[in-house]
Design a protein around this motif. Structure first.
Motif, PDB file in Angstrom:
ATOM      1  N   THR A 275       0.852  -1.187   0.000  1.00  0.00           N
ATOM      2  CA  THR A 275       0.000   0.000   0.000  1.00  0.00           C
ATOM      3  C   THR A 275       0.890   1.241   0.000  1.00  0.00           C
ATOM      4  O   THR A 275       2.085   1.145   0.277  1.00  0.00           O
ATOM      5  CB  THR A 275      -0.900   0.028   1.256  1.00  0.00           C
ATOM      6  OG1 THR A 275      -0.056   0.093   2.413  1.00  0.00           O
ATOM      7  CG2 THR A 275      -1.797  -1.195   1.341  1.00  0.00           C
ATOM      8  N   PRO A 276       0.322   2.408  -0.284  1.00  0.00           N
ATOM      9  CA  PRO A 276       1.132   3.632  -0.209  1.00  0.00           C
ATOM     10  C   PRO A 276       1.725   3.865   1.188  1.00  0.00           C
ATOM     11  O   PRO A 276       2.854   4.323   1.314  1.00  0.00           O
ATOM     12  CB  PRO A 276       0.148   4.734  -0.575  1.00  0.00           C
ATOM     13  CG  PRO A 276      -0.858   4.063  -1.450  1.00  0.00           C
ATOM     14  CD  PRO A 276      -0.992   2.668  -0.885  1.00  0.00           C
ATOM     15  N   LEU A 277       0.972   3.504   2.240  1.00  0.00           N
ATOM     16  CA  LEU A 277       1.491   3.642   3.597  1.00  0.00           C
ATOM     17  C   LEU A 277       2.742   2.795   3.791  1.00  0.00           C
ATOM     18  O   LEU A 277       3.741   3.260   4.351  1.00  0.00           O
ATOM     19  CB  LEU A 277       0.432   3.242   4.627  1.00  0.00           C
ATOM     20  CG  LEU A 277       0.923   3.126   6.073  1.00  0.00           C
ATOM     21  CD1 LEU A 277       1.325   4.486   6.599  1.00  0.00           C
ATOM     22  CD2 LEU A 277      -0.131   2.496   6.937  1.00  0.00           C
ATOM     23  N   LEU A 278       2.705   1.564   3.345  1.00  0.00           N
ATOM     24  CA  LEU A 278       3.859   0.672   3.466  1.00  0.00           C
ATOM     25  C   LEU A 278       5.044   1.236   2.700  1.00  0.00           C
ATOM     26  O   LEU A 278       6.166   1.285   3.215  1.00  0.00           O
ATOM     27  CB  LEU A 278       3.515  -0.725   2.956  1.00  0.00           C
ATOM     28  CG  LEU A 278       4.666  -1.724   2.961  1.00  0.00           C
ATOM     29  CD1 LEU A 278       4.931  -2.204   4.379  1.00  0.00           C
ATOM     30  CD2 LEU A 278       4.372  -2.888   2.047  1.00  0.00           C
ATOM     31  N   LEU A 279       4.814   1.677   1.496  1.00  0.00           N
ATOM     32  CA  LEU A 279       5.881   2.215   0.663  1.00  0.00           C
ATOM     33  C   LEU A 279       6.521   3.438   1.308  1.00  0.00           C
ATOM     34  O   LEU A 279       7.747   3.526   1.424  1.00  0.00           O
ATOM     35  CB  LEU A 279       5.348   2.564  -0.730  1.00  0.00           C
ATOM     36  CG  LEU A 279       6.353   3.107  -1.721  1.00  0.00           C
ATOM     37  CD1 LEU A 279       7.374   2.039  -2.077  1.00  0.00           C
ATOM     38  CD2 LEU A 279       5.659   3.607  -2.959  1.00  0.00           C
ATOM     39  N   VAL A 280       5.710   4.376   1.763  1.00  0.00           N
ATOM     40  CA  VAL A 280       6.235   5.597   2.375  1.00  0.00           C
ATOM     41  C   VAL A 280       6.972   5.279   3.672  1.00  0.00           C
ATOM     42  O   VAL A 280       8.049   5.813   3.938  1.00  0.00           O
ATOM     43  CB  VAL A 280       5.091   6.608   2.617  1.00  0.00           C
ATOM     44  CG1 VAL A 280       5.542   7.754   3.504  1.00  0.00           C
ATOM     45  CG2 VAL A 280       4.567   7.135   1.297  1.00  0.00           C
ATOM     46  N   ALA A 281       6.412   4.399   4.493  1.00  0.00           N
ATOM     47  CA  ALA A 281       7.043   4.064   5.773  1.00  0.00           C
ATOM     48  C   ALA A 281       8.383   3.367   5.581  1.00  0.00           C
ATOM     49  O   ALA A 281       9.374   3.736   6.221  1.00  0.00           O
ATOM     50  CB  ALA A 281       6.100   3.182   6.590  1.00  0.00           C
ATOM     51  N   VAL A 282       8.425   2.385   4.714  1.00  0.00           N
ATOM     52  CA  VAL A 282       9.673   1.640   4.500  1.00  0.00           C
ATOM     53  C   VAL A 282      10.725   2.516   3.838  1.00  0.00           C
ATOM     54  O   VAL A 282      11.888   2.537   4.271  1.00  0.00           O
ATOM     55  CB  VAL A 282       9.408   0.354   3.686  1.00  0.00           C
ATOM     56  CG1 VAL A 282      10.703  -0.304   3.258  1.00  0.00           C
ATOM     57  CG2 VAL A 282       8.561  -0.608   4.496  1.00  0.00           C
ATOM     58  N   LEU A 283      10.350   3.266   2.818  1.00  0.00           N
ATOM     59  CA  LEU A 283      11.327   4.140   2.156  1.00  0.00           C
ATOM     60  C   LEU A 283      11.791   5.250   3.092  1.00  0.00           C
ATOM     61  O   LEU A 283      12.975   5.577   3.134  1.00  0.00           O
ATOM     62  CB  LEU A 283      10.740   4.736   0.877  1.00  0.00           C
ATOM     63  CG  LEU A 283      10.632   3.783  -0.298  1.00  0.00           C
ATOM     64  CD1 LEU A 283       9.970   4.476  -1.489  1.00  0.00           C
ATOM     65  CD2 LEU A 283      11.985   3.267  -0.702  1.00  0.00           C
ATOM     66  N   GLY A 284      10.870   5.821   3.852  1.00  0.00           N
ATOM     67  CA  GLY A 284      11.241   6.883   4.789  1.00  0.00           C
ATOM     68  C   GLY A 284      12.194   6.385   5.857  1.00  0.00           C
ATOM     69  O   GLY A 284      13.200   7.034   6.172  1.00  0.00           O
ATOM     70  N   ALA A 285      11.900   5.234   6.438  1.00  0.00           N
ATOM     71  CA  ALA A 285      12.774   4.671   7.471  1.00  0.00           C
ATOM     72  C   ALA A 285      14.131   4.287   6.893  1.00  0.00           C
ATOM     73  O   ALA A 285      15.171   4.479   7.546  1.00  0.00           O
ATOM     74  CB  ALA A 285      12.109   3.456   8.116  1.00  0.00           C
ATOM     75  N   THR A 286      14.150   3.785   5.680  1.00  0.00           N
ATOM     76  CA  THR A 286      15.411   3.407   5.035  1.00  0.00           C
ATOM     77  C   THR A 286      16.266   4.634   4.728  1.00  0.00           C
ATOM     78  O   THR A 286      17.476   4.643   5.019  1.00  0.00           O
ATOM     79  CB  THR A 286      15.138   2.618   3.740  1.00  0.00           C
ATOM     80  OG1 THR A 286      14.332   1.476   4.068  1.00  0.00           O
ATOM     81  CG2 THR A 286      16.420   2.179   3.077  1.00  0.00           C
ATOM     82  N   VAL A 287      15.663   5.664   4.168  1.00  0.00           N
ATOM     83  CA  VAL A 287      16.405   6.889   3.855  1.00  0.00           C
ATOM     84  C   VAL A 287      16.923   7.525   5.142  1.00  0.00           C
ATOM     85  O   VAL A 287      18.081   7.950   5.214  1.00  0.00           O
ATOM     86  CB  VAL A 287      15.517   7.874   3.055  1.00  0.00           C
ATOM     87  CG1 VAL A 287      16.130   9.252   2.986  1.00  0.00           C
ATOM     88  CG2 VAL A 287      15.265   7.337   1.662  1.00  0.00           C
ATOM     89  N   TYR A 288      16.083   7.586   6.175  1.00  0.00           N
ATOM     90  CA  TYR A 288      16.516   8.131   7.461  1.00  0.00           C
ATOM     91  C   TYR A 288      17.713   7.347   7.997  1.00  0.00           C
ATOM     92  O   TYR A 288      18.703   7.934   8.429  1.00  0.00           O
ATOM     93  CB  TYR A 288      15.365   8.095   8.468  1.00  0.00           C
ATOM     94  CG  TYR A 288      15.820   8.377   9.879  1.00  0.00           C
ATOM     95  CD1 TYR A 288      16.056   9.678  10.293  1.00  0.00           C
ATOM     96  CD2 TYR A 288      16.037   7.348  10.781  1.00  0.00           C
ATOM     97  CE1 TYR A 288      16.502   9.940  11.578  1.00  0.00           C
ATOM     98  CE2 TYR A 288      16.469   7.602  12.067  1.00  0.00           C
ATOM     99  CZ  TYR A 288      16.703   8.896  12.472  1.00  0.00           C
ATOM    100  OH  TYR A 288      17.157   9.145  13.732  1.00  0.00           O
ATOM    101  N   SER A 289      17.623   6.032   7.965  1.00  0.00           N
ATOM    102  CA  SER A 289      18.696   5.197   8.509  1.00  0.00           C
ATOM    103  C   SER A 289      19.996   5.389   7.738  1.00  0.00           C
ATOM    104  O   SER A 289      21.069   5.530   8.349  1.00  0.00           O
ATOM    105  CB  SER A 289      18.281   3.717   8.482  1.00  0.00           C
ATOM    106  OG  SER A 289      17.155   3.512   9.290  1.00  0.00           O
TER     107      SER A 289
END
Length: 92
Positions: A70-84
């Motif tokens: 879902t868009p939520l999953l995509l945004v959450a995973v990409l956001g957490a990955t970029v932050y990390s």
């Protein structure tokens, strides 16, 4: 083409667990030079995020995490990955 099974709830919580751990590492490294309010906030935020993700990883299907892409999953995973990645890059 081979069909790849993805455990979406586990991926969701794993990305947050990594972000929480990275935040804890950042707080510890920052705290080695001087303990400030920012260091303490980072420490608490890292513990909350990692703790929540660890509980979600114990029972990912029942945790309320997205079970399909879902868009939520995509945004959450990409956001957490970029932050990390960027946070680790500033630490090193």
């Amino acid at each position: 083409m081979a069909h790849v099974e993805v455990d979406y709830p586990r991926l969701y919580w794993l990305s947050f667990a990594v972000a929480g751990l990275v935040t804890l590492v950042r707080a510890v490294v920052q705290g080695l030079s001087a303990v400030t309010l920012q260091t303490l906030v980072l420490l608490v935020a890292g513990m909350v995020v990692f703790g929540t993700a660890a509980r979600g990883l114990k029972h990912p299907e029942a945790s309320g995490a997205p079970t399909e892409p879902t868009p939520l999953l995509l945004v959450a995973v990409l956001g957490a990955t970029v932050y990390s990645v960027f946070t680790l890059a500033t630490i090193v």
